[in-house]
Design an enzyme around this catalytic site. Structure first.
Site, PDB file in Angstrom:
ATOM      1  N   ASP A 354       0.835  -1.188   0.000  1.00  0.00           N
ATOM      2  CA  ASP A 354       0.000   0.000   0.000  1.00  0.00           C
ATOM      3  C   ASP A 354       0.880   1.252   0.000  1.00  0.00           C
ATOM      4  OD1 ASP A 354      -2.759   1.204   0.509  1.00  0.00           O
ATOM      5  OD2 ASP A 354      -1.652   1.997   2.217  1.00  0.00           O
ATOM      6  N   GLU A 383       1.475   0.244  -4.983  1.00  0.00           N
ATOM      7  CA  GLU A 383       1.033   1.535  -5.490  1.00  0.00           C
ATOM      8  C   GLU A 383       2.248   2.453  -5.615  1.00  0.00           C
ATOM      9  OE1 GLU A 383      -3.344   2.490  -3.959  1.00  0.00           O
ATOM     10  OE2 GLU A 383      -1.961   2.154  -2.309  1.00  0.00           O
TER      11      GLU A 383
END
Length: 673
Positions: A354, A383
């Site tokens: 994340d 990400e």
């Protein structure tokens, strides 16, 4: 459960640390002092059990004293023992008890700057009691399912051989139509033979029927926001609020009070998926913690694990109140050793990071390198962006634009996401698959996996102005995920006057672009049955009525589901869609000149690309609402997809020439010679 943030005076922390290190605080960056701390790389943090007893080691270099407390239960009990720990080497504190304390619980409490802080299970708790307030001492060997010693996930040569399915435990199983008994639990994924009321397969049998290779499960470690003592309240959260990084979440177990149950049941889930030929990707959130001063990091080594602003406040590139400092050795070691632990103890097959760009590239490279030593089939992606600015220099961040410096890491492609279905910031914005012109070049960036290609003009790209991937295996292609609108909801917002059938044509086209592009395809659970979330953009704490997948939709949308099945079969059967080098993509993927026609992309995968049995594959996308004519070389072609119908083995034949491509559809042809 609200997140409560307490306060520790940062100026006091810095002052005491700099005095101890002989550094003039006024002349130093406030975070620079933490780099002077001694770090500890031993494998015994924070509790080990062996033949001589139970041993505790806490890294807390600035603590003035540390107390260890042993409890009979995970909550609401007084300590049986309180032990003063002894300062050890490299910032550690130690204590030992001559008995094996299986079944007991423990906490640490440090004295810092003359004040006793709150108790904490430490940062390395691998088993915890209810709500994660106390660490638990269990025999991990007793938690292994039968056959665990031989358990292994699917073997894949490259990440882009994977087909990734992102899901949340509750979403996937909690709806009454799932036919699953262990709703919202790890064990939901172990049940076989489950069906919806119409008799269609659900659960793990559905995944096998669909053909995905890996499930990406939203955070499964112990997180902060769900009260495990009151599960009938059905509190929902995605889990991006970390509490104990190395213990499973109790609300997904059948008995959160028993710390061994959650461990056993998570392993049973992993093994059931492995037995079905499906790997497990763990969503990890090392970039921030649920609490600031009250986190386990802050209660063991105040200030050290986080980045700060010049005024001493927490830096917040996560948008969640803080950001961790991966560049500091003890934090880097924590991240690396934590993923290694999950890979070794739970046989996890991949990790999704994340807000990965909050971390530095050195840490991410070490993560990938160490995981590959454990299992060469493990892969890592994340990400490639942050939610805000950070003190970490841009060149050191694990950004999408820096992925070429991380050869074994992949990043999500926002290029293909926003170009295909419309920009995520505007729910009404259309994309290539819904008829918006001018996005062809950005879609082509996605098709070539963000690699350098002589026929792609990156200056016309919307999100990226230059190739950033060294190989297509560094890119994850998708059109929707748990964040923001589902594909179904996005199509409803951007095509409000159109029928469900027309929206499903756009959905098929969007996913055909994703699954035939170079890179790794990624889909959101339920897209294959046209799952929606009633238009809710950010459903992280919405009720089951918003998030749960209604499995009756599988019956209602059988044609769409079957399209997905055949699309996945096509990709898995043909390596031309899974090239692993930029050079091969540039050589074998050739775009046709559309002579200025908008809404139309055509290309060929030529010369048995990547060892494919097919000599040439012609792929044409028509995103417009009108039929378009194209010219195809005359040959004996097998029609694979046409007018919203796809079959991996073919639906007919064609001699080429002038062919019509139906509105909002893909035309795929193949020839063997």
């Amino acid at each position: 459960m609200k997140i409560k943030i307490t306060s520790i005076c940062m100026s006091t922390i810095i002052a005491s640390a700099t005095m101890a290190a002989g550094i003039d605080a006024s002349a130093q960056d406030r975070d620079a002092v933490y780099s002077t701390y001694e770090t500890y790389d031993g494998s015994d943090l924070e509790m080990t059990v062996n033949s001589t007893g139970t041993h505790f080691t806490l890294w807390s270099p600035m603590a003035q004293a540390v107390k260890l407390r042993i409890f009979p239960t995970g909550r609401n009990s007084a300590p049986e023992q309180t032990i003063d720990m002894t300062r050890g080497e490299k910032g550690t504190w130690r204590a030992s008890v001559p008995e094996r304390l299986y079944g007991k619980f423990y906490t640490f409490q440090i004295k810092h700057d003359g004040k006793w802080l709150d108790e904490t299970p430490g940062v390395w708790a691998k088993a915890v009691g209810v709500n994660g307030q106390r660490a638990a001492i269990i025999d991990f060997d007793s938690t292994d399912p039968e056959g665990w010693d031989k358990d292994k996930g699917p073997a894949i040569s490259h990440i882009n051989d994977a087909v990734i399915y992102e899901m949340h435990h509750r979403d996937f199983s909690v709806h009454p139509s799932s036919g699953i008994a262990s709703k919202g639990k790890f064990l939901a994924m172990t049940e076989q033979g489950t069906t919806n009321p119409e008799g269609d397969k659900t659960g793990i049998d559905h995944l096998k029927e669909l053909g995905v290779t890996h499930v990406h499960i939203l955070p499964s470690y112990d997180y902060n926001s769900v009260d495990e003592t009151n599960l009938p309240a059905n509190t929902y959260n995605w889990g991006y609020d970390p509490q104990n990084y190395n213990a499973p979440e109790g609300s997904y177990s059948t008995n959160p009070v028993d710390p061994a149950t959650r461990v056993t049941e998570m392993k049973q889930m992993v093994k059931a998926l492995h037995d079905a030929g499906i790997g497990v990707v763990m969503d990890v959130v090392y970039n921030h913690t649920a609490e600031n001063d009250g986190s386990n990091f802050s209660l063991t080594a105040p200030g050290y694990y986080y980045r700060h602003r010049p005024d001493g406040s927490y830096s917040d590139a996560s948008g969640c109140g803080n950001e961790t400092a991966s560049e500091r050795q003890q934090m880097r070691d924590f991240i690396v050793n934590s993923v290694k632990y999950w890979a070794e103890e739970y046989h996890i097959d991949g990790f999704r990071f994340d807000l990965m760009a909050i971390h530095d590239t050195t840490t991410m490279n070490e993560v990938a390198r160490e995981l590959k030593k454990i299992n060469p089939d493990i892969f890592v992606y994340g990400e490639g962006w942050t939610a805000g600015d950070s003190p970490l220099p841009v060149g050191a961040r694990a950004l999408k634009d820096n992925v070429s410096a991380m050869p074994q890491i992949a990043v999500f492609s926002d290029d293909i996401r926003d170009a295909v279905k419309g920009h995520y910031t505007d729910e009404k914005d259309r994309g290539f698959a819904t008829g918006k012109p001018g996005l062809e070049e950005t879609v082509k960036i996605g098709i070539v996996g963000a690699t350098a290609h002589p026929q792609v003009d990156y200056s016309k790209g919307n999100n990226s102005k230059a190739p950033y991937a060294s190989s297509p295996s560094q890119v994850i292609n998708y059109v929707s995920c748990h964040d923001d609108l589902t594909l179904t909801d996005k199509l409803a917002k951007s095509l409000p006057g159109e029928s469900v059938a027309d929206r499903q044509r756009a959905a098929k086209l969007a996913q055909t672009i994703v699954f035939t592009s170079q890179g790794t395809p990624f889909m959101f659970a339920g897209e294959e049955v046209f799952r929606d979330k009633k238009g809710v953009h950010n459903s992280y704490n919405s009720p089951d009525s918003i998030n749960a997948i209604d499995w009756s939709q599988k019956h209602d949308n059988a044609d769409l589901f079957n399209y997905y099945v055949e699309l996945i079969k096509l990709r898995k059967a043909h390596p031309a869609f899974r090239m692993t080098s930029a050079e091969d993509v540039a050589k074998h993927l050739v775009f046709d000149d559309m002579k200025g026609q908008t809404g139309l992309i055509s290309y060929s995968l030529k010369d048995h690309a990547n060892g494919d049995a097919w000599k040439e594959i012609k792929v044409v996308f028509n995103g417009s609402s009108e039929p378009r004519m194209i010219k195809v070389a005359k040959a004996d072609w097998t029609v694979i997809a046409e007018d919203g119908v796809l079959n991996a083995e073919g639906i007919g034949s064609s001699k080429g020439g002038r062919l019509m491509v139906a509105p909002r559809s893909a035309l795929i042809l193949a020839r063997e010679k």
